[in-house]
Write a protein that holds these residues in place. Sequence first.
Motif, PDB file in Angstrom:
ATOM      1  N   GLY A 216       0.787  -1.222   0.000  1.00  0.00           N
ATOM      2  CA  GLY A 216       0.000   0.000   0.000  1.00  0.00           C
ATOM      3  C   GLY A 216       0.823   1.277   0.000  1.00  0.00           C
ATOM      4  N   ASP A 217       2.110   1.162   0.280  1.00  0.00           N
ATOM      5  CA  ASP A 217       2.985   2.338   0.247  1.00  0.00           C
ATOM      6  C   ASP A 217       3.184   2.847  -1.169  1.00  0.00           C
ATOM      7  OD1 ASP A 217       4.034   1.917   3.172  1.00  0.00           O
ATOM      8  OD2 ASP A 217       4.314   0.001   2.154  1.00  0.00           O
ATOM      9  N   GLY A 218       2.966   1.983  -2.167  1.00  0.00           N
ATOM     10  CA  GLY A 218       3.131   2.378  -3.554  1.00  0.00           C
ATOM     11  C   GLY A 218       4.590   2.410  -3.991  1.00  0.00           C
ATOM     12  N   PRO A 221       9.320   8.068  -4.121  1.00  0.00           N
ATOM     13  CA  PRO A 221      10.723   8.408  -3.890  1.00  0.00           C
ATOM     14  C   PRO A 221      11.252   7.664  -2.665  1.00  0.00           C
ATOM     15  CG  PRO A 221       9.494  10.374  -4.466  1.00  0.00           C
ATOM     16  CD  PRO A 221       8.482   9.271  -4.315  1.00  0.00           C
ATOM     17  N   VAL A 222      12.457   7.138  -2.780  1.00  0.00           N
ATOM     18  CA  VAL A 222      12.936   6.217  -1.740  1.00  0.00           C
ATOM     19  C   VAL A 222      12.964   6.849  -0.354  1.00  0.00           C
ATOM     20  CG1 VAL A 222      14.225   4.703  -3.291  1.00  0.00           C
ATOM     21  CG2 VAL A 222      15.347   6.760  -2.363  1.00  0.00           C
ATOM     22  N   ASP A 223      13.184   8.149  -0.268  1.00  0.00           N
ATOM     23  CA  ASP A 223      13.229   8.786   1.041  1.00  0.00           C
ATOM     24  C   ASP A 223      11.846   8.886   1.674  1.00  0.00           C
ATOM     25  OD1 ASP A 223      13.039  10.695  -1.207  1.00  0.00           O
ATOM     26  OD2 ASP A 223      12.760  12.195   0.371  1.00  0.00           O
ATOM     27  N   ARG A 224      10.793   8.631   0.882  1.00  0.00           N
ATOM     28  CA  ARG A 224       9.425   8.736   1.401  1.00  0.00           C
ATOM     29  C   ARG A 224       8.780   7.367   1.628  1.00  0.00           C
ATOM     30  NH1 ARG A 224       7.486  13.382  -2.881  1.00  0.00           N
ATOM     31  NH2 ARG A 224       9.290  14.743  -2.576  1.00  0.00           N
ATOM     32  N   TRP A 225       9.529   6.296   1.410  1.00  0.00           N
ATOM     33  CA  TRP A 225       8.973   4.964   1.652  1.00  0.00           C
ATOM     34  C   TRP A 225       9.154   4.635   3.141  1.00  0.00           C
ATOM     35  CZ3 TRP A 225       9.726   0.063   3.440  1.00  0.00           C
ATOM     36  CH2 TRP A 225       8.813  -0.916   3.011  1.00  0.00           C
ATOM     37  N   ALA A 237      15.988  11.047  -7.408  1.00  0.00           N
ATOM     38  CA  ALA A 237      16.717  10.212  -8.371  1.00  0.00           C
ATOM     39  C   ALA A 237      16.180   8.794  -8.442  1.00  0.00           C
ATOM     40  CB  ALA A 237      18.202  10.177  -8.008  1.00  0.00           C
ATOM     41  N   PHE A 238      15.683   8.269  -7.313  1.00  0.00           N
ATOM     42  CA  PHE A 238      15.233   6.875  -7.259  1.00  0.00           C
ATOM     43  C   PHE A 238      13.843   6.789  -6.643  1.00  0.00           C
ATOM     44  CE2 PHE A 238      19.893   6.711  -6.528  1.00  0.00           C
ATOM     45  CZ  PHE A 238      20.281   6.000  -7.666  1.00  0.00           C
ATOM     46  N   HIS A 239      12.998   5.982  -7.248  1.00  0.00           N
ATOM     47  CA  HIS A 239      11.742   5.589  -6.627  1.00  0.00           C
ATOM     48  C   HIS A 239      11.865   4.114  -6.242  1.00  0.00           C
ATOM     49  CE1 HIS A 239       8.739   8.874  -8.049  1.00  0.00           C
ATOM     50  NE2 HIS A 239       9.942   9.366  -7.912  1.00  0.00           N
ATOM     51  N   GLY A 240      11.233   3.739  -5.138  1.00  0.00           N
ATOM     52  CA  GLY A 240      11.351   2.364  -4.680  1.00  0.00           C
ATOM     53  C   GLY A 240      10.019   1.805  -4.215  1.00  0.00           C
ATOM     54  N   ALA A 241       9.989   0.492  -4.108  1.00  0.00           N
ATOM     55  CA  ALA A 241       8.784  -0.196  -3.638  1.00  0.00           C
ATOM     56  C   ALA A 241       9.173  -1.540  -3.068  1.00  0.00           C
ATOM     57  CB  ALA A 241       7.791  -0.386  -4.779  1.00  0.00           C
TER      58      ALA A 241
END
Length: 248
Positions: A216-218, A221-225, A237-241
Amino acid sequence: MVEPDQPSTARMIDFWLGGEHHFPVDVAGARAFEQAYGPCAPVFRALRAFLGRAVRAMTRDGVDSFLVFGAGVPTMGNVHEVAPEATVLYTDVDPVTLRLGQRILAGSDRAGYGYGDATDIGTIDPAQLHRFVPGWGRRPVGVVFLGLAAFLDDDTLARTLDELYQATAPGSLLAVDFDTEELAGHPAALAMMGPAFRMRTPAAFAPLLGRWTPTGDGIVPVDRWRPDGPPEQVPDAFHGAVAVRSAD
């Protein structure tokens, strides 16, 4: 160990993270990239922190063994340091980094390092896979797939992630990241990444996961996960899941 004559991204990242397992050629490469882009240490600290939070989340969900692709240098908050009770198999294709990782982990009975091409699971030594990821294919495991998507075209990436989906048991979890178009504004730095490097828009990320379902986090951006506190202000620079392998 013979000093390499070419820098590697893995060892450059070790330098940016404040590690000790890199060579002068890697420092030179890191500094040249920063001249074209700007400070990189905060960006890679944010990515490594995302890895830590993702691995801790997986362990809370009951995962106790991990397979890591494109592992780089197994220090500075890598998987076995974040989850010391788990077993971990690190894999990479770079021979210098592979030997370095094996040397670092030589005394460990819970973490190993071997050759493994993420696009061909069959390249992994079955004995190592059985030893360090004993539940592979039978019970949920954690798969770490960071730093790789940007170097695979869409078809190869989608096929690779689908093959991993098929090979893992239901309930397995995948940590993955994607490179945004951040480097488009830094053409000299982008040129250093080589012709295989692929930037993508955030809208392109989810379709590439195929049957893997993000939590559910989607994909963010990695700093917002699941940040531990206020997210650090770093370039996007990076999106993560973390994504789940559902029951068929």
